[in-house]
Design an enzyme around this catalytic site. Structure first.
Site, PDB file in Angstrom:
ATOM      1  N   ALA A 234       0.803  -1.229   0.000  1.00  0.00           N
ATOM      2  CA  ALA A 234       0.000   0.000   0.000  1.00  0.00           C
ATOM      3  C   ALA A 234       0.842   1.289   0.000  1.00  0.00           C
ATOM      4  O   ALA A 234       0.660   2.145  -0.878  1.00  0.00           O
ATOM      5  CB  ALA A 234      -0.988  -0.026   1.165  1.00  0.00           C
TER       6      ALA A 234
ATOM      7  N   ARG B 183      -5.061  -0.188  -9.246  1.00  0.00           N
ATOM      8  CA  ARG B 183      -5.443  -1.244  -8.293  1.00  0.00           C
ATOM      9  C   ARG B 183      -6.558  -0.689  -7.405  1.00  0.00           C
ATOM     10  O   ARG B 183      -6.409   0.381  -6.803  1.00  0.00           O
ATOM     11  CB  ARG B 183      -4.254  -1.715  -7.448  1.00  0.00           C
ATOM     12  CG  ARG B 183      -3.211  -2.461  -8.304  1.00  0.00           C
ATOM     13  CD  ARG B 183      -2.309  -3.343  -7.472  1.00  0.00           C
ATOM     14  NE  ARG B 183      -3.016  -4.531  -7.013  1.00  0.00           N
ATOM     15  CZ  ARG B 183      -2.507  -5.386  -6.123  1.00  0.00           C
ATOM     16  NH1 ARG B 183      -1.321  -5.176  -5.595  1.00  0.00           N
ATOM     17  NH2 ARG B 183      -3.197  -6.446  -5.752  1.00  0.00           N
TER      18      ARG B 183
ATOM     19  N   ASN C   6      -6.657  -6.598   3.789  1.00  0.00           N
ATOM     20  CA  ASN C   6      -5.239  -6.909   3.601  1.00  0.00           C
ATOM     21  C   ASN C   6      -5.159  -8.171   2.756  1.00  0.00           C
ATOM     22  O   ASN C   6      -6.164  -8.791   2.427  1.00  0.00           O
ATOM     23  CB  ASN C   6      -4.551  -7.092   4.967  1.00  0.00           C
ATOM     24  CG  ASN C   6      -3.037  -7.148   4.855  1.00  0.00           C
ATOM     25  OD1 ASN C   6      -2.438  -6.332   4.136  1.00  0.00           O
ATOM     26  ND2 ASN C   6      -2.403  -8.084   5.528  1.00  0.00           N
TER      27      ASN C   6
ATOM     28  N   ASP D 158      -4.085  -2.802   3.490  1.00  0.00           N
ATOM     29  CA  ASP D 158      -4.246  -2.113   2.204  1.00  0.00           C
ATOM     30  C   ASP D 158      -5.307  -1.025   2.274  1.00  0.00           C
ATOM     31  O   ASP D 158      -5.287  -0.068   1.495  1.00  0.00           O
ATOM     32  CB  ASP D 158      -4.589  -3.114   1.103  1.00  0.00           C
ATOM     33  CG  ASP D 158      -3.384  -3.978   0.771  1.00  0.00           C
ATOM     34  OD1 ASP D 158      -3.190  -4.998   1.452  1.00  0.00           O
ATOM     35  OD2 ASP D 158      -2.604  -3.591  -0.115  1.00  0.00           O
TER      36      ASP D 158
ATOM     37  N   GLN E 137       4.695 -13.520  -1.670  1.00  0.00           N
ATOM     38  CA  GLN E 137       5.465 -12.360  -1.208  1.00  0.00           C
ATOM     39  C   GLN E 137       6.172 -12.627   0.116  1.00  0.00           C
ATOM     40  O   GLN E 137       7.192 -12.019   0.415  1.00  0.00           O
ATOM     41  CB  GLN E 137       4.561 -11.124  -1.048  1.00  0.00           C
ATOM     42  CG  GLN E 137       4.019 -10.561  -2.346  1.00  0.00           C
ATOM     43  CD  GLN E 137       2.635 -11.094  -2.656  1.00  0.00           C
ATOM     44  OE1 GLN E 137       2.272 -12.184  -2.231  1.00  0.00           O
ATOM     45  NE2 GLN E 137       1.860 -10.327  -3.410  1.00  0.00           N
TER      46      GLN E 137
END
Lengths: 366, 366
Positions: free
Chosen positions: B55, B94, B258, B248, B207
């Site tokens: 973010a 996004r 998130n 996020d 990630q």
């Protein structure tokens, strides 16, 4: 390959009844490989390396492993000591699935009752076959009982699509036929209910993405793969009507050891008031255990199962390393879903609550 | 490669201040690739394709995207209409991370206040840089406040190892420096606390396994990768003292969007009485939203992110297809963790409960 496709079962005896044939489940869905198991060592390796997997199938494989032991006795007679040692090797191949111990002990007991070596061999083969057929019949009945739950949801939803979610593979590949968690799904599909299955990919070995999706596709059952951690999101959004999973070991109080990740799915189901069912044949009960969290040994496997992912690249099966080469990982194979999170257990004798009292109602002899 | 290693930040301006340089996070940890972003289109693609992610970093990248728009005006003067269109393109790259909208609008507002084109360009660059520096300072403060929580656990555990768990990457790669979830971890590490971090691999794009593990290794912080669905098991076994994740988008009532899988981790933490904290700069609050589940749009991404897994094979970055080629998948990128599951929010102004009242106590001006 043609040989393999003749068989709808993941395990069978070769025509000369001296070799156990299994589908190598590590190669699916990209390649259909059949492996020959000729010795106890072959069987132990096949179970350890997950050529075969799934509690009921591991049980049947172990049972046939005892039969192979009787065939391959190094002495002129089949000594009890030799047999017991072979059985101990077999039982230690995977620690969590209780079916392995149950099936191996059952065949061993049957053999020990025989004096004559030839009779021992036949007894072992017959008993292993009996176990296999019994598991098939158990799964068929699990399908019948579980079907009623799905049909009830269909009625409540006025024939709209019933969305099920399953974790790992508790399909026919994990069993012999029908599967445990998939048996009610196949039964509902065959009776024309409009169903759709969310398939957790099931890290680290991706049995959901590789095996369950493949099985469902072969049967024509609508399905969609999601990452394991999306099960909660799907439930938040009302996209799941019912969860059905299998089990590797279940205490007599209803705690369930199953593939890592089953517990968070159960938590999410509880948080969203979605029924969470475990489908299991009675061979998966461990009648000696009261407390799943304290008493069930959880297998820790090679971290490389997490670090390397197997799949298809340019028509070749290969693997890729995901994290940096030096990154450490830990690979816990199962978790415990406490009975309080489980709506019910679907067994070959019917459906019961995950409580000692209700389990004993179905299995009063235990 | 040498150029890249000079920069500890995941984004910077080239010396001629006409090109935005970013670390291509899709290539980590196996390759260190720096990408040049020269146009709004480049920035939109970099955000969409997750060359940059996280973010706060998405916010800064978007801000620099507005600056690139001022540099590349097709007309002789920088028209407001052109700028607003460029900003809308950037904001739609996004949908879930609110920082993107926040940062783009902030730079746009600053530019619209200028008349002269040259001043617009400088204003955009200055404002984007300001946002970046402010996020760095926010993360530093999040580290300070969050450190106290870890230090308290250390005291309670009489200096035994403090075990933290994090999901996805909310490290400096997702921010500019320090990270959000990792800021308290780095602060504790630098003050000599014995810490160990469980790193969820974070499917589908891994990630955690690829980025968080790599970051922590570079800093010398002890860590272990696990599959996402093992977080519950670790907690069942008492192996986690505290969870810290990033966010996020966060409602003013404390619901957190998130990375997919955050919600089941929060459920497991609640079930095992383990503190669950979300670390976020105030730019991640969406002050217009009350109900996370109803109001936050969840991005659905390409299913191939689930079906294909990227990694290293014989020193080459490549990908493998895990399920059968025809198996369908669905890829939901985020989930919502309801405020009731969150122990607290760690912000640059201190720690608060995930309640409207306590959030407004820290941010009375909102």
């Amino acid at each position: 390959m043609s040989e393999a496709y003749r068989h709808s079962r993941p395990i069978w005896l070769d025509n000369d009844v001296k070799v156990v044939k299994v589908i190598d489940q590590r190669c699916l869905p990209h390649e259909f490989v059949v492996s020959d198991l000729k010795t106890v060592g072959d069987v132990v390796r096949a179970i350890k390396e997950m050529v075969v997997r799934g509690a009921p199938l591991i049980g049947v494989t172990g049972a046939l492993g005892v039969y192979l032991a009787t065939l391959n006795s190094p002495d002129q007679t089949i000594e009890n000591d030799y047999l017991i040692k072979a059985c101990n090797r077999l039982k230690s191949a995977r620690p969590t699935a209780v079916n392995l111990k149950w099936a191996v002990d059952r065949v061993l007991e049957r053999i020990l009752a025989e004096k004559d070596d030839d009779k021992k061999i036949v007894a072992a083969r017959t008993e292993a076959a009996k176990i296999a057929e019994q598991e098939v019949e158990n799964c068929r009945k699990i399908g019948e009982y579980g079907f009623r739950l799905i049909d009830e949801i269909r009625r409540r939803k006025s024939n709209q699509t019933v969305n099920l979610l399953t974790h790992c593979n508790a399909g026919y590949l994990a069993c012999i036929e029908y599967g445990t968690a998939t048996a009610p799904i196949y039964a509902a599909f065959e009776k024309g209910i409009d169903i759709h299955v969310w398939v957790d990919e099931t890290r680290p070995l991706n049995q959901g993405a590789r095996l369950t999706a493949w099985e469902l596709a072969k049967h024509g059952v609508k399905h969609t793969i999601v990452v394991d951690s999306a099960a909660g999101y799907l439930m938040q959004r009302g996209k799941v009507d019912m969860v059905i999973v299998g089990a590797d070991r279940t205490t007599y109080t209803g705690d369930v050891a199953n593939k890592i990740g089953t517990y968070p799915v159960a938590l999410a189901a509880k948080d969203n008031c979605i029924p969470f069912y475990v489908a299991l044949p009675s061979s998966t009960f461990d009648w000696s255990l009261r407390d799943g969290l304290r008493e069930i040994a959880i297998e820790e496997r090679d971290p490389d199962e997490i670090r390397f992912i197997h799949g298809l690249n340019e028509d070749q099966r290969t693997s890729v390393l995901v994290p940096a080469a030096e990154s450490p990982a830990k690979n816990f194979a199962f978790d415990i879903t406490p009975a309080r999170l489980i709506t019910g257990l679907i067994t070959e004798r019917g459906i019961c609550k995950a409580t000692e009292q209700d389990i004993r109602r179905l299995f009063p002899e235990k």
